[in-house]
Design a protein around this motif. Structure first.
Motif, PDB file in Angstrom:
ATOM      1  N   ARG A   1       0.821  -1.215   0.000  1.00 39.97           N
ATOM      2  CA  ARG A   1       0.000   0.000   0.000  1.00 39.97           C
ATOM      3  C   ARG A   1       0.851   1.259   0.000  1.00 39.97           C
ATOM      4  NH1 ARG A   1       0.271   2.262   5.154  1.00 39.97           N
ATOM      5  NH2 ARG A   1       1.358   0.847   6.531  1.00 39.97           N
ATOM      6  N   TYR A   2       2.151   1.128   0.346  1.00 42.17           N
ATOM      7  CA  TYR A   2       2.965   2.307   0.587  1.00 42.17           C
ATOM      8  C   TYR A   2       4.351   2.173  -0.030  1.00 42.17           C
ATOM      9  CZ  TYR A   2       4.761   6.232   3.309  1.00 42.17           C
ATOM     10  OH  TYR A   2       5.308   7.435   3.678  1.00 42.17           O
ATOM     11  N   TRP A   3       4.461   1.386  -1.114  1.00 38.80           N
ATOM     12  CA  TRP A   3       5.817   1.130  -1.595  1.00 38.80           C
ATOM     13  C   TRP A   3       6.464   2.405  -2.140  1.00 38.80           C
ATOM     14  CZ3 TRP A   3       7.894   1.842  -6.382  1.00 38.80           C
ATOM     15  CH2 TRP A   3       7.017   1.948  -7.468  1.00 38.80           C
ATOM     16  N   VAL A   4       5.666   3.289  -2.762  1.00 37.97           N
ATOM     17  CA  VAL A   4       6.249   4.542  -3.285  1.00 37.97           C
ATOM     18  C   VAL A   4       6.711   5.408  -2.103  1.00 37.97           C
ATOM     19  CG1 VAL A   4       5.825   6.651  -4.590  1.00 37.97           C
ATOM     20  CG2 VAL A   4       4.911   4.484  -5.411  1.00 37.97           C
ATOM     21  N   GLY A   5       5.884   5.434  -1.046  1.00 40.64           N
ATOM     22  CA  GLY A   5       6.252   6.198   0.152  1.00 40.64           C
ATOM     23  C   GLY A   5       7.585   5.719   0.712  1.00 40.64           C
ATOM     24  N   LYS A   6       7.754   4.390   0.717  1.00 43.43           N
ATOM     25  CA  LYS A   6       9.002   3.835   1.263  1.00 43.43           C
ATOM     26  C   LYS A   6      10.198   4.247   0.404  1.00 43.43           C
ATOM     27  CE  LYS A   6      11.258   0.180   3.421  1.00 43.43           C
ATOM     28  NZ  LYS A   6      11.332  -1.229   3.666  1.00 43.43           N
ATOM     29  N   MET A   7       9.964   4.425  -0.903  1.00 43.41           N
ATOM     30  CA  MET A   7      11.078   4.762  -1.798  1.00 43.41           C
ATOM     31  C   MET A   7      11.211   6.272  -2.005  1.00 43.41           C
ATOM     32  SD  MET A   7      11.948   1.744  -2.156  1.00 43.41           S
ATOM     33  CE  MET A   7      13.428   2.160  -3.022  1.00 43.41           C
ATOM     34  N   ALA A   8      10.386   7.067  -1.286  1.00 44.11           N
ATOM     35  CA  ALA A   8      10.311   8.511  -1.564  1.00 44.11           C
ATOM     36  C   ALA A   8      11.673   9.210  -1.491  1.00 44.11           C
ATOM     37  CB  ALA A   8       9.327   9.171  -0.605  1.00 44.11           C
ATOM     38  N   ASN A   9      12.484   8.871  -0.495  1.00 44.20           N
ATOM     39  CA  ASN A   9      13.792   9.538  -0.374  1.00 44.20           C
ATOM     40  C   ASN A   9      14.676   9.255  -1.577  1.00 44.20           C
ATOM     41  OD1 ASN A   9      13.240  10.792   1.974  1.00 44.20           O
ATOM     42  ND2 ASN A   9      14.192   9.227   3.275  1.00 44.20           N
ATOM     43  N   GLN A  10      14.614   8.002  -2.006  1.00 44.29           N
ATOM     44  CA  GLN A  10      15.418   7.604  -3.161  1.00 44.29           C
ATOM     45  C   GLN A  10      14.930   8.333  -4.419  1.00 44.29           C
ATOM     46  OE1 GLN A  10      18.049   5.543  -2.826  1.00 44.29           O
ATOM     47  NE2 GLN A  10      18.477   5.900  -4.993  1.00 44.29           N
ATOM     48  N   ILE A  11      13.610   8.410  -4.568  1.00 40.99           N
ATOM     49  CA  ILE A  11      13.046   9.083  -5.755  1.00 40.99           C
ATOM     50  C   ILE A  11      13.404  10.580  -5.713  1.00 40.99           C
ATOM     51  CG2 ILE A  11      10.873   9.664  -6.938  1.00 40.99           C
ATOM     52  CD1 ILE A  11       9.755   6.991  -5.754  1.00 40.99           C
ATOM     53  N   ARG A  12      13.354  11.137  -4.512  1.00 45.27           N
ATOM     54  CA  ARG A  12      13.729  12.562  -4.370  1.00 45.27           C
ATOM     55  C   ARG A  12      15.174  12.776  -4.837  1.00 45.27           C
ATOM     56  NH1 ARG A  12      11.865  16.762  -1.764  1.00 45.27           N
ATOM     57  NH2 ARG A  12      10.207  15.576  -0.780  1.00 45.27           N
TER      58      ARG A  12
END
Ligand code: SF4
Length: 433
Positions: free
Chosen positions: A240-251
């Motif tokens: 449900r939150y995989w993008v949230g978990k990767m947010a720092n990396q995506i940033r």
């Protein structure tokens, strides 16, 4: 496959020369709490078993297994899940409630993601086939159970697949083997008795190294991404939150664009110097110019994605909300791959032997206690402490019949009362003194 009938189980007992059959849940109940074992299997107290986790665990199993049985098409799994959610919301049964609204929402968001995204296995999958395993300790112990799903993979190995809707904690390192006791028992059973793969087919033998244990951790996905050093990294995240978990990396990916542009500009400048050198031949100039043009075009491409901090924040927030990368530039999308989260347990003869010895010792212990005259004393356990209070409070279906739990609640209530009691100053104030 349907469950074995009473008469079939009796026929197994007769053939095996035993009076009772063992199940993994019996042993794990004892491991969890000896008193719970007594209530369930000695006193034979029957309760309406389900809690929210077992209720939804069964639904999740049935849905995926139903798909593999061909009961419905892939897209219907999500619709069926929605119907089950509606059904659940109409049930007025406190024992099926989640500890909090947010836990329910998170739980169901993971399942929704699973049933819309899980990649079907490309093998002939059989479900709920019975398995028997025999162990010799103080007595002959015959285990009977059912395997969630099984299938043969390319190298001829048989995979035993177990669906898990629980948390991933404990499914790594040394604890993984302890968690896998049930499947290790089943693997040993297959190793002992062989398996008929297709209806009407021959019995096939499988050495231990050709039996694989696998968990489908339904709540999770594996997210693999390419790091700056070019190496791939895999991390597990709740669906449900995989993008949230990767947010720092995506940033970092998005913020890195500015730096990449700067690096390209530096390179272009140095190439321009090279180009203008007096000794440069015409052929060399053509070559350098081509390189500069290539870099300039890369730079133009990157400039389209050179967002300022506000735009980056907005983009990341939107991606987290939708839990996908559809609003991201291709270079970000291409970096991340999301796949189903399977955990494999590698069986070796040493591991299996070690667990067999532990299992037999537990079974011998249970038998010893069962043979004692005073069962209350034999199965007595200590007080409930911090470590097992979650289980007792949320998962134990016998807590209403448990004297230890009653004592624990009374003890806690006493402390809560003490905490709420007014101190001397408050008491004087309350009395207007
Ligand atoms: S409430 Fe706790 S102590 Fe009591 S039977 Fe259940 S697990 Fe054991």
């Amino acid at each position: 496959m349907t469950r074995l009938k009473h008469e079939q189980l009796n026929a197994i007992k007769k053939k095996m020369g035993v009076e009772k059959l063992w199940s993994f849940s019996k042993v794990s109940t004892f491991d969890q709490c000896s008193w719970l074992y007594k209530l369930k299997y000695i006193d034979k107290i029957r309760v309406k078993g389900d809690n929210c986790y077992t209720y939804w665990g069964t639904i999740a199993h049935d849905l995926i297994q139903g798909y593999y049985q061909g009961k419905y098409k892939y897209d219907q799994m999500s619709d069926n899940l929605e119907s089950k959610i509606l059904e659940y919301q109409l049930i007025e049964d406190d024992s099926l409630k989640f500890p909090s609204e947010s836990e329910w929402e998170n739980y169901i968001a993971n399942l929704r993601h699973y049933f819309s995204n899980v990649k079907p296995l490309p093998y002939a999958v059989s479900n709920e086939k019975p398995v028997l395993a025999v162990f010799q300790g103080k007595e002959k112990y015959v285990f009977q159970g059912y395997i969630d799903s099984e299938f043969i993979i390319e190298d001829g190995s048989l995979v035993i697949l177990d669906y898990k809707t629980s948390s991933i904690s404990g499914f790594s390192g040394a604890k993984l083997f302890e968690k896998s006791l049930q499947l290790i028992i089943y693997a040993m059973g297959i190793n002992q008795h062989g398996r008929i793969i297709e209806k009407g087919g021959e019995l096939q033998k499988f050495p231990l190294e050709k039996i694989k244990i696998r968990y489908d951790m339904m709540k999770y996905v594996n997210v693999s991404f390419i790091q700056k050093n070019g190496k791939e990294k895999v991390t597990k995240a709740e669906r449900r939150y995989w993008v949230g978990k990767m947010a720092n990396q995506i940033r970092k990916d998005l913020e890195g664009v500015g730096k990449e542009i700067e690096a390209i500009e530096k390179k272009v400048k140095s190439l321009e110097k090279k180009y203008n050198a007096k000794t440069r031949t015409e052929d060399e100039k053509i070559e350098i110019q081509a390189e500069i043009d290539k870099l300039q075009s890369e730079k133009e491409d990157l400039k389209r994605h050179d967002f300022d901090i506000l735009e980056i924040n907005e983009k990341i927030e939107e991606a987290i909300r939708s839990n996908d990368l559809s609003n991201m530039p291709d270079f970000v999308k291409d970096k991340y791959t999301v796949s189903d989260c399977y955990i494999d347990v590698d069986l070796t003869t040493e591991v299996v032997k070690e667990f067999e010895a532990k299992l037999i010792s537990t079974l011998d212990k249970i038998i010893e206690k069962e043979n004692e005259v005073d069962h209350d004393e034999a199965f007595e356990r200590g007080r409930i402490d911090q470590g097992d209070s979650f289980y007792c409070n949320n998962l134990c279906d016998m807590k209403d019949h448990c004297k230890i739990y009653k004592e624990y609640k009374e003890h806690n209530a006493m402390f809560i009362e003490k905490d709420n009691a007014p101190n001397d100053d408050e008491l004087l104030k309350m009395l207007g003194l």
